[in-house]
Design a protein around this motif. Structure first.
Motif, PDB file in Angstrom:
ATOM      1  N   TRP A  34       0.822  -1.199   0.000  1.00  0.00           N
ATOM      2  CA  TRP A  34       0.000   0.000   0.000  1.00  0.00           C
ATOM      3  C   TRP A  34       0.864   1.259   0.000  1.00  0.00           C
ATOM      4  O   TRP A  34       1.831   1.353   0.742  1.00  0.00           O
ATOM      5  CB  TRP A  34      -0.906   0.011   1.237  1.00  0.00           C
ATOM      6  CG  TRP A  34      -1.997  -1.009   1.150  1.00  0.00           C
ATOM      7  CD1 TRP A  34      -1.973  -2.286   1.626  1.00  0.00           C
ATOM      8  CD2 TRP A  34      -3.263  -0.837   0.522  1.00  0.00           C
ATOM      9  NE1 TRP A  34      -3.153  -2.930   1.348  1.00  0.00           N
ATOM     10  CE2 TRP A  34      -3.969  -2.054   0.666  1.00  0.00           C
ATOM     11  CE3 TRP A  34      -3.877   0.232  -0.139  1.00  0.00           C
ATOM     12  CZ2 TRP A  34      -5.248  -2.230   0.154  1.00  0.00           C
ATOM     13  CZ3 TRP A  34      -5.158   0.049  -0.644  1.00  0.00           C
ATOM     14  CH2 TRP A  34      -5.830  -1.178  -0.495  1.00  0.00           C
ATOM     15  N   ASN A  35       0.500   2.199  -0.859  1.00  0.00           N
ATOM     16  CA  ASN A  35       1.098   3.528  -0.886  1.00  0.00           C
ATOM     17  C   ASN A  35       0.049   4.500  -0.360  1.00  0.00           C
ATOM     18  O   ASN A  35      -1.069   4.568  -0.908  1.00  0.00           O
ATOM     19  CB  ASN A  35       1.504   3.906  -2.307  1.00  0.00           C
ATOM     20  CG  ASN A  35       2.481   2.907  -2.910  1.00  0.00           C
ATOM     21  OD1 ASN A  35       3.471   2.555  -2.287  1.00  0.00           O
ATOM     22  ND2 ASN A  35       2.190   2.443  -4.121  1.00  0.00           N
ATOM     23  N   VAL A  36       0.378   5.226   0.687  1.00  0.00           N
ATOM     24  CA  VAL A  36      -0.630   6.075   1.308  1.00  0.00           C
ATOM     25  C   VAL A  36      -0.110   7.484   1.551  1.00  0.00           C
ATOM     26  O   VAL A  36       1.090   7.731   1.562  1.00  0.00           O
ATOM     27  CB  VAL A  36      -1.104   5.488   2.667  1.00  0.00           C
ATOM     28  CG1 VAL A  36      -1.499   4.029   2.530  1.00  0.00           C
ATOM     29  CG2 VAL A  36      -0.052   5.665   3.747  1.00  0.00           C
ATOM     30  N   PHE A  37      -1.060   8.382   1.744  1.00  0.00           N
ATOM     31  CA  PHE A  37      -0.789   9.714   2.273  1.00  0.00           C
ATOM     32  C   PHE A  37      -1.558   9.844   3.585  1.00  0.00           C
ATOM     33  O   PHE A  37      -2.635   9.272   3.748  1.00  0.00           O
ATOM     34  CB  PHE A  37      -1.235  10.799   1.293  1.00  0.00           C
ATOM     35  CG  PHE A  37      -0.312  10.976   0.118  1.00  0.00           C
ATOM     36  CD1 PHE A  37       0.823  11.776   0.234  1.00  0.00           C
ATOM     37  CD2 PHE A  37      -0.573  10.344  -1.083  1.00  0.00           C
ATOM     38  CE1 PHE A  37       1.687  11.935  -0.849  1.00  0.00           C
ATOM     39  CE2 PHE A  37       0.283  10.499  -2.161  1.00  0.00           C
ATOM     40  CZ  PHE A  37       1.419  11.294  -2.041  1.00  0.00           C
ATOM     41  N   TYR A  38      -1.000  10.583   4.512  1.00  0.00           N
ATOM     42  CA  TYR A  38      -1.646  10.801   5.804  1.00  0.00           C
ATOM     43  C   TYR A  38      -1.379  12.241   6.239  1.00  0.00           C
ATOM     44  O   TYR A  38      -0.459  12.897   5.756  1.00  0.00           O
ATOM     45  CB  TYR A  38      -1.117   9.824   6.855  1.00  0.00           C
ATOM     46  CG  TYR A  38       0.336  10.046   7.224  1.00  0.00           C
ATOM     47  CD1 TYR A  38       0.687  10.811   8.334  1.00  0.00           C
ATOM     48  CD2 TYR A  38       1.361   9.506   6.441  1.00  0.00           C
ATOM     49  CE1 TYR A  38       2.027  11.031   8.659  1.00  0.00           C
ATOM     50  CE2 TYR A  38       2.686   9.725   6.753  1.00  0.00           C
ATOM     51  CZ  TYR A  38       3.020  10.484   7.871  1.00  0.00           C
ATOM     52  OH  TYR A  38       4.339  10.713   8.185  1.00  0.00           O
ATOM     53  N   THR A  39      -2.204  12.734   7.140  1.00  0.00           N
ATOM     54  CA  THR A  39      -2.040  14.102   7.621  1.00  0.00           C
ATOM     55  C   THR A  39      -1.955  14.133   9.139  1.00  0.00           C
ATOM     56  O   THR A  39      -2.794  13.549   9.836  1.00  0.00           O
ATOM     57  CB  THR A  39      -3.187  15.015   7.155  1.00  0.00           C
ATOM     58  OG1 THR A  39      -2.980  16.329   7.690  1.00  0.00           O
ATOM     59  CG2 THR A  39      -4.545  14.505   7.617  1.00  0.00           C
ATOM     60  N   GLU A  40      -0.951  14.826   9.634  1.00  0.00           N
ATOM     61  CA  GLU A  40      -0.810  14.999  11.078  1.00  0.00           C
ATOM     62  C   GLU A  40      -1.707  16.120  11.584  1.00  0.00           C
ATOM     63  O   GLU A  40      -1.781  16.358  12.802  1.00  0.00           O
ATOM     64  CB  GLU A  40       0.655  15.266  11.431  1.00  0.00           C
ATOM     65  CG  GLU A  40       1.563  14.091  11.108  1.00  0.00           C
ATOM     66  CD  GLU A  40       2.998  14.305  11.570  1.00  0.00           C
ATOM     67  OE1 GLU A  40       3.215  15.186  12.429  1.00  0.00           O
ATOM     68  OE2 GLU A  40       3.895  13.608  11.046  1.00  0.00           O
ATOM     69  N   GLU A  41      -2.391  16.802  10.661  1.00  0.00           N
ATOM     70  CA  GLU A  41      -3.351  17.820  11.068  1.00  0.00           C
ATOM     71  C   GLU A  41      -4.566  17.200  11.765  1.00  0.00           C
ATOM     72  O   GLU A  41      -5.297  17.881  12.489  1.00  0.00           O
ATOM     73  CB  GLU A  41      -3.799  18.646   9.862  1.00  0.00           C
ATOM     74  CG  GLU A  41      -2.677  19.491   9.256  1.00  0.00           C
ATOM     75  CD  GLU A  41      -3.167  20.321   8.077  1.00  0.00           C
ATOM     76  OE1 GLU A  41      -4.312  20.810   8.130  1.00  0.00           O
ATOM     77  OE2 GLU A  41      -2.405  20.469   7.102  1.00  0.00           O
ATOM     78  N   VAL A  42      -4.779  15.928  11.518  1.00  0.00           N
ATOM     79  CA  VAL A  42      -5.803  15.164  12.245  1.00  0.00           C
ATOM     80  C   VAL A  42      -5.057  14.061  12.979  1.00  0.00           C
ATOM     81  O   VAL A  42      -4.738  13.016  12.401  1.00  0.00           O
ATOM     82  CB  VAL A  42      -6.860  14.567  11.299  1.00  0.00           C
ATOM     83  CG1 VAL A  42      -7.942  13.824  12.117  1.00  0.00           C
ATOM     84  CG2 VAL A  42      -7.505  15.652  10.446  1.00  0.00           C
ATOM     85  N   PRO A  43      -4.713  14.265  14.248  1.00  0.00           N
ATOM     86  CA  PRO A  43      -3.851  13.320  14.968  1.00  0.00           C
ATOM     87  C   PRO A  43      -4.596  12.070  15.432  1.00  0.00           C
ATOM     88  O   PRO A  43      -4.631  11.743  16.621  1.00  0.00           O
ATOM     89  CB  PRO A  43      -3.371  14.158  16.156  1.00  0.00           C
ATOM     90  CG  PRO A  43      -4.497  15.099  16.421  1.00  0.00           C
ATOM     91  CD  PRO A  43      -5.075  15.433  15.067  1.00  0.00           C
ATOM     92  N   ALA A  44      -5.197  11.378  14.469  1.00  0.00           N
ATOM     93  CA  ALA A  44      -5.881  10.116  14.751  1.00  0.00           C
ATOM     94  C   ALA A  44      -5.229   9.043  13.907  1.00  0.00           C
ATOM     95  O   ALA A  44      -5.174   9.163  12.673  1.00  0.00           O
ATOM     96  CB  ALA A  44      -7.370  10.231  14.426  1.00  0.00           C
ATOM     97  N   SER A  45      -4.720   8.017  14.537  1.00  0.00           N
ATOM     98  CA  SER A  45      -3.930   6.998  13.852  1.00  0.00           C
ATOM     99  C   SER A  45      -4.825   5.955  13.194  1.00  0.00           C
ATOM    100  O   SER A  45      -4.733   4.747  13.482  1.00  0.00           O
ATOM    101  CB  SER A  45      -2.981   6.327  14.854  1.00  0.00           C
ATOM    102  OG  SER A  45      -2.109   5.431  14.198  1.00  0.00           O
ATOM    103  N   ILE A  46      -5.696   6.427  12.311  1.00  0.00           N
ATOM    104  CA  ILE A  46      -6.691   5.536  11.705  1.00  0.00           C
ATOM    105  C   ILE A  46      -6.764   5.775  10.207  1.00  0.00           C
ATOM    106  O   ILE A  46      -6.143   6.693   9.665  1.00  0.00           O
ATOM    107  CB  ILE A  46      -8.079   5.747  12.325  1.00  0.00           C
ATOM    108  CG1 ILE A  46      -8.604   7.156  12.005  1.00  0.00           C
ATOM    109  CG2 ILE A  46      -8.048   5.536  13.840  1.00  0.00           C
ATOM    110  CD1 ILE A  46     -10.064   7.358  12.363  1.00  0.00           C
TER     111      ILE A  46
END
Length: 294
Positions: free
Chosen positions: A151-163
């Motif tokens: 899996w290649n993903v993007f995530y944002t730390e602006e929403v600090p939910a590890s989901i």
């Protein structure tokens, strides 16, 4: 005894009676994702199926489930026809870390509802240098291999939910986009709602069915429980068989023969959807594209 043929025509709500539901948490936000799957139809022509899913979280528990269920939960009622895409795309309801240390998945596959369990495994993410802006959030990239797919993903730390959507998670922020290495499956964040909604776990449903005497009776419909690995093998066997594309119920008894009735309801587009005790009968199957290979 003469066979009883009952067809239940429902324009707005199917006649599900009740469900045994537990509130297992209260989510303070809901993330909405568009899920797309590239596949082929029964004639071998390329198609891209799509649907929306909702993701809630509370106290370490995450629920990822079809948007129609989320919408019904907020508005009330139950229209099984709007669950057709989830059944066609084999997208179930996933509870991560419920029970603690486990993943519980609920899914319909004619003629039963299934509930599977598996250990909650850590996803070993490698952070990479990619950056993007998705749904208005600044995002970083990461990769991991999970159940046989990269899996290649993007995530944002602006929403600090590890989901994230489906079973994906474990990054230092909300997953905003996830695509497998072959580009077959893609989840993209579509919306983010600041709201408080209960996280509901359904243990069984009670459905209204013909009783054979011209009336209706309540029938409890339980989940068929099994290990996730066993259910995955079963799906590969059934859905991966070439017969499935031409006759999607080839592996099970004819509903009229087995149950004596078929429910008919209409989705929001006016399409007729057949089901038995709320379990959708697929009429337009596409090539099965598993989200997990093992």
């Amino acid at each position: 005894m003469q066979k009883i043929i009952a067809t239940i025509m429902v324009l707005a709500l199917t006649i599900a009676a009740q469900a045994q539901r537990d509130t297992i948490g209260v989510s303070r936000f809901t993330a909405i994702y568009r899920y797309e799957c590239k596949t082929t139809d029964a004639d071998g022509q390329p198609v891209t199926d799509s649907m929306y899913i909702a993701v809630q979280t509370s106290g370490g528990i995450t629920k990822s489930f079809p948007y129609e269920e989320y919408d019904r939960q907020k508005k009330g009622g139950s229209r099984i026809a709007d669950g057709y895409l989830a059944a066609q795309m084999h997208m179930g309801t996933v509870f991560t870390n419920y029970p603690e240390g486990s993943i519980t998945t609920q899914e319909m596959l004619y003629p039963y509802r299934y509930m599977t369990d598996e250990p909650l495994e850590k996803q070993d993410w490698t952070l990479t240098n990619g950056q993007d802006s998705i749904c208005g959030y600044v995002c970083q990239s990461a990769t991991a291999k999970y159940h046989g797919l990269k899996w290649n993903v993007f995530y944002t730390e602006e929403v600090p939910a590890s989901i994230g959507p489906w079973k994906l998670g474990g990054l230092p922020g909300l997953i905003t986009k996830a695509t497998d290495a072959k580009g077959i499956h893609t989840f993209t964040l579509y919306g983010f709602h600041q709201e408080e909604t209960p996280i509901i776990f359904t243990r069984y449903v009670t459905w209204i069915v013909p009783d054979g005497r011209g009336k209706f009776a309540a029938q409890r419909v339980d989940y068929q429980e099994m290990k996730a690995s066993k259910f995955l093998a079963y799906k590969k066997k059934v859905l991966g068989n070439p017969r499935y594309l031409k006759d999607p119920t080839y592996y099970a008894p004819d509903p009229m023969t087995a149950f004596g009735y078929v429910e008919n309801s209409f989705n929001s587009s006016g399409d007729n959807v057949r089901s038995v005790a709320g379990v959708v009968i697929i009429s337009n199957p596409h090539q099965y594209q598993p989200l997990e290979l093992k």
